[in-house]
Design an enzyme around this catalytic site. Structure first.
Site, PDB file in Angstrom:
ATOM      1  N   HIS A 196       0.828  -1.209   0.000  1.00  0.00           N
ATOM      2  CA  HIS A 196       0.000   0.000   0.000  1.00  0.00           C
ATOM      3  C   HIS A 196       0.854   1.247   0.000  1.00  0.00           C
ATOM      4  O   HIS A 196       2.091   1.180   0.097  1.00  0.00           O
ATOM      5  CB  HIS A 196      -0.941  -0.013   1.210  1.00  0.00           C
ATOM      6  CG  HIS A 196      -0.244   0.000   2.538  1.00  0.00           C
ATOM      7  ND1 HIS A 196       0.254   1.153   3.105  1.00  0.00           N
ATOM      8  CD2 HIS A 196       0.037  -1.002   3.412  1.00  0.00           C
ATOM      9  CE1 HIS A 196       0.819   0.860   4.272  1.00  0.00           C
ATOM     10  NE2 HIS A 196       0.696  -0.446   4.480  1.00  0.00           N
ATOM     11  N   CYS A 254       2.847  -4.614   7.122  1.00  0.00           N
ATOM     12  CA  CYS A 254       2.553  -4.421   5.711  1.00  0.00           C
ATOM     13  C   CYS A 254       3.761  -3.828   4.978  1.00  0.00           C
ATOM     14  O   CYS A 254       4.696  -3.327   5.583  1.00  0.00           O
ATOM     15  CB  CYS A 254       1.334  -3.523   5.543  1.00  0.00           C
ATOM     16  SG  CYS A 254      -0.227  -4.303   6.003  1.00  0.00           S
TER      17      CYS A 254
END
Length: 225
Positions: A178, A194
């Protein structure tokens, strides 16, 4: 820049995933001796046509080796595969003829926070909603409990303008590739698990990678799979 493939560890715990910085870090300007090509000013300029602002990247805050570029890359993975080298802080989009697009990334602040192994990009989202995992809420309820219902996409959302969702065996691993609201953290161990990219880079990768694509997150062991 050829590199050796890393070994894959397939048993990473899913519930350590998350996408935020542990504590806010102030940006540190990169030494001006680490020059970047003028073309990067255009590559990382502010983007029009988005529902929310995507500001230009302050390149003085980014080590030039973590800026997007095409490189030589030796791998057995098929073209179209995303390979994340956690140790080197790079994500590669494998291309034909031994080439790849290389993006700088920020990774988990602790080794155990990082997903390992093969997955599928089963879902893609523009300006995605962010929801902390149950494990994040248990660890730091004072920070995350108020977001248990999720945070809509927008300028303050830690996922940035795009997200690619990693699934294994049809199950959401809770790990994503992301964007970021903290561009100066690219190239560091900073997240709760992440893989974060500069916003202009995740938008570029998002355009190139269809749902169903393979993703491989390499271990830091340095041995062949």
């Amino acid at each position: 820049m050829p590199i050796h493939r890393r070994s894959l560890l397939l048993g990473a715990p899913f519930l350590l995933a998350g996408c935020t910085t542990a504590r806010r870090q102030e940006p540190t300007p990169v030494a001006r001796s680490l020059a970047y090509a003028p073309s990067y000013e255009t590559m990382y300029a502010a983007l029009d046509g988005e529902p929310y602002p995507v500001p230009a990247v302050d390149l003085s805050q980014i080590d030039p080796r973590f800026l997007r570029r095409e490189v030589a890359y030796a791998t057995r993975e098929e073209p179209g595969t995303i390979v994340v080298d956690v140790e080197a802080r790079y994500a590669y989009l494998v291309m034909e003829n031994g080439r790849a697009l290389r993006y700088g990334v920020g990774v988990g602040k602790e080794e155990g926070f990082n997903f390992r192994g093969a997955a599928t990009i089963a879902r893609k989202a523009e300006w995605p909603r962010w929801t902390p995992t149950p494990d994040m809420i248990r660890r730091e309820p004072e920070r995350y409990a108020k977001y248990a219902g999720g945070l809509p996409g927008g300028p303050g959302n830690p996922l940035g303008p795009r997200a690619l969702y990693l699934y294994r065996d049809g199950r959401d691993t809770l790990y994503r590739l992301h964007g970021t609201i903290e561009p100066w953290t690219i190239g560091t161990m900073v997240s709760s698990g992440c893989i974060r990219l500069l916003n202009q880079d995740i938008i570029d990768l998002y355009r190139r990678v269809p749902a169903g694509s393979r993703a491989v997150v390499l271990s830091s062991a340095g041995t062949a799979a």
